[in-house]
Motif scaffolding. Structure first.
Motif, PDB file in Angstrom:
ATOM      1  N   ASN A  77       0.800  -1.225   0.000  1.00 32.98           N
ATOM      2  CA  ASN A  77       0.000   0.000   0.000  1.00 32.98           C
ATOM      3  C   ASN A  77       0.833   1.277   0.000  1.00 32.98           C
ATOM      4  N   HIS A  81       0.025   5.399  -4.245  1.00 34.20           N
ATOM      5  CA  HIS A  81      -0.541   6.631  -4.820  1.00 34.20           C
ATOM      6  C   HIS A  81       0.464   7.738  -4.547  1.00 34.20           C
ATOM      7  N   GLU A 104      -6.237   8.406   0.373  1.00 30.24           N
ATOM      8  CA  GLU A 104      -6.161   7.072   0.961  1.00 30.24           C
ATOM      9  C   GLU A 104      -4.873   6.862   1.740  1.00 30.24           C
ATOM     10  N   GLU A 105      -4.944   5.947   2.701  1.00 28.80           N
ATOM     11  CA  GLU A 105      -3.777   5.615   3.497  1.00 28.80           C
ATOM     12  C   GLU A 105      -2.664   5.064   2.601  1.00 28.80           C
ATOM     13  N   SER A 107      -0.755   6.986   0.766  1.00 28.17           N
ATOM     14  CA  SER A 107      -0.424   7.996  -0.236  1.00 28.17           C
ATOM     15  C   SER A 107       0.815   8.770   0.205  1.00 28.17           C
ATOM     16  N   ARG A 140      -3.737   6.359   8.264  1.00 28.48           N
ATOM     17  CA  ARG A 140      -5.044   6.416   8.932  1.00 28.48           C
ATOM     18  C   ARG A 140      -5.160   5.192   9.840  1.00 28.48           C
ATOM     19  N   TYR A 202      -6.034  11.347  10.801  1.00 24.57           N
ATOM     20  CA  TYR A 202      -4.875  10.991   9.978  1.00 24.57           C
ATOM     21  C   TYR A 202      -3.591  11.361  10.708  1.00 24.57           C
TER      22      TYR A 202
END
Length: 323
Positions: A77, A81, A104-105, A107, A140, A202
């Protein structure tokens, strides 16, 4: 469009391609192509041009474009991004805005330079073009807000491991999260939080790693206390280092989310250059000396003054070698 033009030249494998052919294949004017090539040249790319043959790419600098990062990334992950910027005031500020909008987490925001980089306690952080890794990671987490401060120790563990694996095996963590090599600072980490009493919205993990500076490149205020891979005699690919950092951070983050922070704190202890040392704790105009003996379950430093063991809270003090 610049990335598309760059990738077009890469696929040509060093062969000449005409401006007319690029224009046709990418549906962009030859004038626009020339302007983009001019900008790429200013960023360190070297092109050879020929009146009859067109252009060919003969050298690429070590930049952190999404294409370059994705070519070496091996995370699930983290870093999947990417928001890439040639220049920005602060990647943390950009990341916070993106996080507020629902990014999103995992990134990341990456910049070739920061004009107003920040460290702990509002100190400046020197972030010149393409001579370091300047990025921010959006998290997050599910853990409780009271645990959030320990994420800065988690970041230090992940970064330190990556740095050690790529040529600086004596890198160590100075409490709470500076990565030191031979007594000089290589990495700065600034973690910022948005949360309510019940839930973390966050966490922004801002990380700056010095890679390409010679000692003389640092501003005078940083020269004695800072270092880089290059100043330590080590060449490192920035994209390879960033990929390694993201991989180590993702591993450590998974441990924290599934098992809690106990193992993360043990990992921090094993990488520390502060524990066991005499230190000076400075708080405002007051200071005292003692021996750093441990960190507690909250990540606070425990300093034995000889009369008592003081608990030092991250963010309120700086730690300096005792005189």
């Amino acid at each position: 469009m610049r990335n598309e033009i760059l990738e077009y030249f890469r696929k040509a494998n060093g062969q000449f391609v005409s401006g007319e052919q690029i224009s046709k294949d990418l549906n962009v004017s030859r004038t626009a192509i020339w302007k983009h090539i001019k900008i790429l040249k200013s960023r360190g790319y070297i092109f050879e041009s020929s009146t009859r043959k067109g252009y060919r790419l003969i050298y690429e600098p070590d930049l952190l474009t999404p294409l370059e990062i994705e070519s070496v990334l091996h995370t699930k992950n983290f870093g999947r991004h990417i928001v890439y910027m040639e220049s920005t005031a602060s990647t943390n500020e950009v990341a916070k805005e993106l996080a507020r909008k629902g990014a999103e987490e995992g990134s990341i925001v990456v910049a070739e330079e920061q004009r107003s980089g920040r460290g702990r306690l509002q100190r400046g952080f020197y972030s010149p073009f393409a001579k370091g890794i300047w990025f921010s990671l959006i998290l997050r987490p599910d853990f409780f807000p009271m645990e959030a401060s320990k994420s800065t120790l988690l970041a230090a563990v992940g970064v330190c491991r990556a740095v050690r694996s790529l040529g600086l095996p004596n890198a160590a963590i100075k409490w709470p999260n500076d990565i030191m090599v031979n007594g000089r600072k290589l990495v700065g980490i600034l973690t910022e939080l948005s949360a309510s009493m019940e839930k973390i919205d966050y966490i922004i993990m801002g990380i700056g790693i010095n890679t390409g500076m010679e000692r003389a490149d640092f501003p005078e205020a940083f020269r004695e206390g800072a270092t880089s891979f290059r100043a330590e005699g080590v060449h490192v690919s920035r994209k390879t280092l960033l990929a390694a950092v993201l991989s180590e951070l993702e591993k450590e983050y998974a441990v924290a989310e599934t098992e809690g922070f106990a193992r993360v704190l043990d990992n921090w202890r094993n990488l520390s250059c502060t524990l066991g040392q005499s230190v000076r704790v400075v708080l405002g105009t007051n200071s005292y000396t003692g021996k750093a003996v441990d960190i507690d379950k909250d990540g606070c430093l425990l300093v034995d003054t000889g009369n008592e063991v003081n608990r030092v809270i991250a963010g309120d003090v700086s730690i300096r070698p005792a005189e």
